[in-house]
Enzyme design. Structure first.
Site, PDB file in Angstrom:
ATOM      1  N   ASN A   1     -31.503  14.416 -66.061  1.00  0.00           N
ATOM      2  CA  ASN A   1     -30.383  14.811 -65.190  1.00  0.00           C
ATOM      3  C   ASN A   1     -30.932  15.336 -63.872  1.00  0.00           C
ATOM      4  O   ASN A   1     -32.045  15.858 -63.825  1.00  0.00           O
ATOM      5  CB  ASN A   1     -29.564  15.914 -65.878  1.00  0.00           C
ATOM      6  CG  ASN A   1     -28.387  16.370 -65.036  1.00  0.00           C
ATOM      7  OD1 ASN A   1     -27.705  15.560 -64.402  1.00  0.00           O
ATOM      8  ND2 ASN A   1     -28.144  17.680 -64.990  1.00  0.00           N
TER       9      ASN A   1
ATOM     10  N   MET B   1     -20.314  14.453 -64.180  1.00  0.00           N
ATOM     11  CA  MET B   1     -19.718  15.782 -64.237  1.00  0.00           C
ATOM     12  C   MET B   1     -19.169  16.188 -65.613  1.00  0.00           C
ATOM     13  O   MET B   1     -18.384  17.121 -65.707  1.00  0.00           O
ATOM     14  CB  MET B   1     -18.616  15.912 -63.171  1.00  0.00           C
ATOM     15  CG  MET B   1     -19.107  15.639 -61.754  1.00  0.00           C
ATOM     16  SD  MET B   1     -20.606  16.529 -61.306  1.00  0.00           S
ATOM     17  CE  MET B   1     -19.942  18.159 -61.030  1.00  0.00           C
TER      18      MET B   1
ATOM     19  N   HIS C   1     -30.075  18.143 -60.998  1.00  0.00           N
ATOM     20  CA  HIS C   1     -29.226  19.334 -60.811  1.00  0.00           C
ATOM     21  C   HIS C   1     -29.529  19.945 -59.438  1.00  0.00           C
ATOM     22  O   HIS C   1     -30.693  20.138 -59.095  1.00  0.00           O
ATOM     23  CB  HIS C   1     -29.508  20.343 -61.929  1.00  0.00           C
ATOM     24  CG  HIS C   1     -28.608  21.526 -61.870  1.00  0.00           C
ATOM     25  ND1 HIS C   1     -27.284  21.464 -62.261  1.00  0.00           N
ATOM     26  CD2 HIS C   1     -28.823  22.788 -61.435  1.00  0.00           C
ATOM     27  CE1 HIS C   1     -26.725  22.650 -62.068  1.00  0.00           C
ATOM     28  NE2 HIS C   1     -27.637  23.465 -61.573  1.00  0.00           N
TER      29      HIS C   1
ATOM     30  N   SER D   1     -24.228   8.516 -54.564  1.00  0.00           N
ATOM     31  CA  SER D   1     -25.308   8.393 -53.581  1.00  0.00           C
ATOM     32  C   SER D   1     -26.683   8.468 -54.256  1.00  0.00           C
ATOM     33  O   SER D   1     -27.631   7.806 -53.829  1.00  0.00           O
ATOM     34  CB  SER D   1     -25.186   9.442 -52.474  1.00  0.00           C
ATOM     35  OG  SER D   1     -25.403  10.734 -52.979  1.00  0.00           O
ATOM     36  N   ASN D   2     -26.793   9.239 -55.322  1.00  0.00           N
ATOM     37  CA  ASN D   2     -28.063   9.256 -56.068  1.00  0.00           C
ATOM     38  C   ASN D   2     -28.301   7.914 -56.749  1.00  0.00           C
ATOM     39  O   ASN D   2     -29.428   7.420 -56.769  1.00  0.00           O
ATOM     40  CB  ASN D   2     -28.062  10.386 -57.104  1.00  0.00           C
ATOM     41  CG  ASN D   2     -28.475  11.714 -56.493  1.00  0.00           C
ATOM     42  OD1 ASN D   2     -29.621  11.883 -56.063  1.00  0.00           O
ATOM     43  ND2 ASN D   2     -27.543  12.646 -56.414  1.00  0.00           N
TER      44      ASN D   2
HETATM   45  C1  GRF Z   1     -25.241  15.680 -56.579  1.00  0.00           C
HETATM   46  O1  GRF Z   1     -25.430  16.782 -55.745  1.00  0.00           O
HETATM   47  C2  GRF Z   1     -25.716  16.007 -57.974  1.00  0.00           C
HETATM   48  O2  GRF Z   1     -26.854  16.782 -58.019  1.00  0.00           O
HETATM   49  C3  GRF Z   1     -24.527  16.768 -58.493  1.00  0.00           C
HETATM   50  O3  GRF Z   1     -23.410  16.064 -58.006  1.00  0.00           O
HETATM   51  C4  GRF Z   1     -23.763  15.418 -56.786  1.00  0.00           C
HETATM   52  C5  GRF Z   1     -23.444  13.957 -56.975  1.00  0.00           C
HETATM   53  O4  GRF Z   1     -23.636  13.179 -55.846  1.00  0.00           O
HETATM   54  N1  GRF Z   1     -24.573  16.944 -59.922  1.00  0.00           N
HETATM   55  P1  GRF Z   1     -23.660  11.602 -55.908  1.00  0.00           P
HETATM   56  O5  GRF Z   1     -22.485  11.152 -56.791  1.00  0.00           O
HETATM   57  O6  GRF Z   1     -24.969  11.157 -56.471  1.00  0.00           O
HETATM   58  O7  GRF Z   1     -23.463  11.160 -54.485  1.00  0.00           O
END
Ligand code: GRF
Length: 192
Positions: free
Chosen positions: A110, A93, A112, A19-20
């Site tokens: 990154n 991850m 966080h 989603s990011n």
């Molecule tokens: C996000 O909350 C990020 O900060 C964390 O894992 C989540 C990943 O979400 N490290 P997405 O894959 O971007 O939806």
């Protein structure tokens, strides 16, 4: 001819939902964006985020994860071959080795889900709730050899209410993540 002349080439590393990544792709299409997303790499061949990349016609690579060295070597090859200027980790991850960071030799950012330096590592929301914190949030920082400890580029807070639990706090923080990551990349690039 280059589609977005003058913009920096960014690669995004993901592990899952993406989603990011989606919010970065959206922003990168705007005029104000100082970056374009050249490619996406995932250590998980089934990552949902790879589908977004394909949908937006962004080159993407799902690398079957055998071990850190193998994954990092394959990634480095792709990054160097494509002249990537900067790497952004978005829901990635795995912990990158010092060797990778040195060999890539360009900035790595990154996102966080905590107000660093509080709650490095995993389960940030659970820990914030357990400690009865008044605020949680998200941080964009430079990646160094020390986990979640590089220079902070941008941070945004969200209030934790008594009625919050870790599940809905996660959702609230994710909304913030989507707002600040692209902005932070732009800020970082503007100051290079
Ligand atoms: C996000 O909350 C990020 O900060 C964390 O894992 C989540 C990943 O979400 N490290 P997405 O894959 O971007 O939806």
């Amino acid at each position: 001819m280059e589609k977005y002349p003058g913009k920096k080439n960014i690669a995004v590393l993901i592990s899952g939902r993406g989603s990011n990544l989606k919010s970065l792709i959206k922003y990168s299409k705007e005029k104000k964006s100082l970056f374009k997303i050249l490619l996406v790499i995932s250590n998980n061949v089934d990552a949902e985020g790879l589908k977004y990349a394909s949908k937006y016609k962004i080159k993407n690579y799902g690398i079957k994860y055998k071990n850190k060295l193998n994954f990092e070597n394959q990634s480095l090859k792709i990054l160097k071959k494509n002249n990537v200027d900067m790497l952004c980790l978005a829901g990635f991850m795995k912990i990158l080795s010092g060797n990778f960071i040195k060999k890539f030799s360009k900035p790595i950012l990154n996102i966080h889900p905590s107000l660093l330096p509080k709650y490095k590592g995993l389960n940030t929301h659970e820990r914030a709730i357990k400690n009865k914190d008044k605020f949680a949030g998200a941080t964009i920082h430079e990646v160094t050899q020390k986990l979640d400890s590089g220079k902070v580029i941008l941070q945004k807070k969200v209030r934790i209410f008594k009625s919050d639990n870790s599940r809905n706090l996660k959702k609230k923080v994710l909304k913030i993540e989507h707002k600040i990551y692209a902005k932070a990349i732009n800020m970082f690039l503007a100051n290079l």
